[in-house]
Design an enzyme around this catalytic site. Structure first.
Site, PDB file in Angstrom:
ATOM      1  N   GLU A  45       0.860  -1.180   0.000  1.00 31.52           N
ATOM      2  CA  GLU A  45       0.000   0.000   0.000  1.00 31.52           C
ATOM      3  C   GLU A  45       0.894   1.227   0.000  1.00 31.52           C
ATOM      4  O   GLU A  45       1.739   1.401   0.888  1.00 31.52           O
ATOM      5  CB  GLU A  45      -0.929   0.049   1.210  1.00 31.52           C
ATOM      6  CG  GLU A  45      -1.887   1.243   1.116  1.00 31.52           C
ATOM      7  CD  GLU A  45      -2.777   1.423   2.330  1.00 31.52           C
ATOM      8  OE1 GLU A  45      -3.821   2.083   2.203  1.00 31.52           O
ATOM      9  OE2 GLU A  45      -2.428   0.920   3.426  1.00 31.52           O
ATOM     10  N   GLU A  70       5.138   4.300   3.688  1.00 27.70           N
ATOM     11  CA  GLU A  70       4.641   5.548   4.272  1.00 27.70           C
ATOM     12  C   GLU A  70       5.810   6.481   4.561  1.00 27.70           C
ATOM     13  O   GLU A  70       6.811   6.081   5.146  1.00 27.70           O
ATOM     14  CB  GLU A  70       3.876   5.239   5.561  1.00 27.70           C
ATOM     15  CG  GLU A  70       3.422   6.434   6.351  1.00 27.70           C
ATOM     16  CD  GLU A  70       2.576   7.408   5.543  1.00 27.70           C
ATOM     17  OE1 GLU A  70       2.909   8.604   5.543  1.00 27.70           O
ATOM     18  OE2 GLU A  70       1.592   6.952   4.929  1.00 27.70           O
ATOM     19  N   ASP A 119      -3.004  11.976  -2.473  1.00 31.42           N
ATOM     20  CA  ASP A 119      -3.091  13.426  -2.638  1.00 31.42           C
ATOM     21  C   ASP A 119      -3.396  13.723  -4.111  1.00 31.42           C
ATOM     22  O   ASP A 119      -2.664  13.285  -4.995  1.00 31.42           O
ATOM     23  CB  ASP A 119      -1.753  14.064  -2.235  1.00 31.42           C
ATOM     24  CG  ASP A 119      -1.840  15.581  -2.123  1.00 31.42           C
ATOM     25  OD1 ASP A 119      -2.605  16.206  -2.885  1.00 31.42           O
ATOM     26  OD2 ASP A 119      -1.127  16.156  -1.273  1.00 31.42           O
ATOM     27  N   LYS A 123      -3.414  21.110  -9.023  1.00 31.10           N
ATOM     28  CA  LYS A 123      -2.862  22.089  -9.962  1.00 31.10           C
ATOM     29  C   LYS A 123      -2.074  21.392 -11.067  1.00 31.10           C
ATOM     30  O   LYS A 123      -1.296  20.478 -10.799  1.00 31.10           O
ATOM     31  CB  LYS A 123      -1.970  23.086  -9.224  1.00 31.10           C
ATOM     32  CG  LYS A 123      -2.736  23.952  -8.224  1.00 31.10           C
ATOM     33  CD  LYS A 123      -1.824  24.954  -7.538  1.00 31.10           C
ATOM     34  CE  LYS A 123      -2.620  25.816  -6.557  1.00 31.10           C
ATOM     35  NZ  LYS A 123      -1.767  26.797  -5.831  1.00 31.10           N
ATOM     36  N   THR A 195     -10.884   2.515   4.004  1.00 27.56           N
ATOM     37  CA  THR A 195      -9.833   3.267   4.685  1.00 27.56           C
ATOM     38  C   THR A 195     -10.514   4.276   5.619  1.00 27.56           C
ATOM     39  O   THR A 195     -11.732   4.459   5.581  1.00 27.56           O
ATOM     40  CB  THR A 195      -8.953   4.034   3.682  1.00 27.56           C
ATOM     41  OG1 THR A 195      -9.705   5.150   3.157  1.00 27.56           O
ATOM     42  CG2 THR A 195      -8.523   3.131   2.526  1.00 27.56           C
ATOM     43  N   GLU A 196      -9.714   4.948   6.440  1.00 30.07           N
ATOM     44  CA  GLU A 196     -10.272   5.962   7.330  1.00 30.07           C
ATOM     45  C   GLU A 196     -10.957   7.072   6.529  1.00 30.07           C
ATOM     46  O   GLU A 196     -12.064   7.503   6.843  1.00 30.07           O
ATOM     47  CB  GLU A 196      -9.171   6.572   8.216  1.00 30.07           C
ATOM     48  CG  GLU A 196      -8.497   5.591   9.160  1.00 30.07           C
ATOM     49  CD  GLU A 196      -7.216   5.030   8.562  1.00 30.07           C
ATOM     50  OE1 GLU A 196      -7.094   4.948   7.322  1.00 30.07           O
ATOM     51  OE2 GLU A 196      -6.325   4.655   9.355  1.00 30.07           O
TER      52      GLU A 196
END
Length: 218
Positions: A45, A70, A119, A123, A195-196
């Site tokens: 992940e 992560e 994320d 832009k 997921t959260e």
């Protein structure tokens, strides 16, 4: 989302090098079989956040190995706490940048790469940072096995549309595409682990977009 630094999490990470690999040598591929103590299939992940998804997956499938990639140390500590509480020997945490995924894993070694609520970098000038940009896809292709799969979820319609186009332009094959995952057939929903962020967004009535894709040609 960047988490506020938690001293306890940083301390916990530093105390458990057997479970958390930090800043690995980019010149040397990681021996995952040695770290896990077996050669079970590996799933990754990218950007695990607080880790609900990856820890639940590891708990459900002890026959597989999982890596939470992560960047944030605090997030790694939160995931580690859950791993230790649940005794998840089939979960390793790699604190590193997704842009170096091809340096952390040998070619053709991974079964699935999960991209959950990444994320969106909305832009245009930041599109190269999106985890479904072509340079990232090229690295995923190196790491994945021939029949390996990318599973992607987001609540961001713009990122989803971009990702479909980016993967299509890269010549990827789509096994599953949904613009409202939580209203799919029961057999799909049974496989889904929230997921959260997903739970939060879905509770507000926001649609969840999802796709499964691979690099095989038809």
């Amino acid at each position: 989302m960047r988490l506020r630094n938690k001293p306890w999490a940083i301390k916990l990470v530093n105390e458990h090098p057997e479970s958390v690999l930090q800043n690995p040598d980019p010149e040397k591929k990681i021996d995952w079989a040695a770290r896990f103590g077996n050669d079970h299939p590996i799933e990754i992940e990218v950007g695990s956040g607080k880790g609900h998804f990856i820890t639940t997956l590891a708990e459900k499938h002890p026959e597989k190995n999982y890596v939470a990639l992560e960047l944030q140390t605090t997030a790694a500590g939160i995931i580690l706490r859950t791993k230790l509480e649940k005794g998840l020997d089939n979960l390793q945490i790699l604190r590193g940048d997704a842009a170096n995924i091809d340096l952390f894993f040998a070619e053709n070694t991974t079964d699935v790469i999960y991209l959950n609520f990444s994320d969106p970098w909305p832009k245009t000038r930041h599109k190269k940072r999106r985890l479904t940009y072509k340079s990232f896809l090229a690295k995923y292709k190196q790491v994945l096995k021939t029949d390996g799969q990318i599973q992607f979820k987001t609540d961001n319609a713009g990122l989803f549309a971009y990702s479909v186009q980016s993967m299509n332009n890269f010549g990827m094959h789509f096994d599953f595409v949904s613009v409202d995952l939580h209203h799919e057939k029961p057999e799909i929903l049974e496989k889904n682990i929230e997921t959260e962020y997903e739970h939060k967004f879905a509770a507000k009535g926001n649609p969840i977009y999802a796709l499964w894709a691979n690099f095989l040609s038809e």
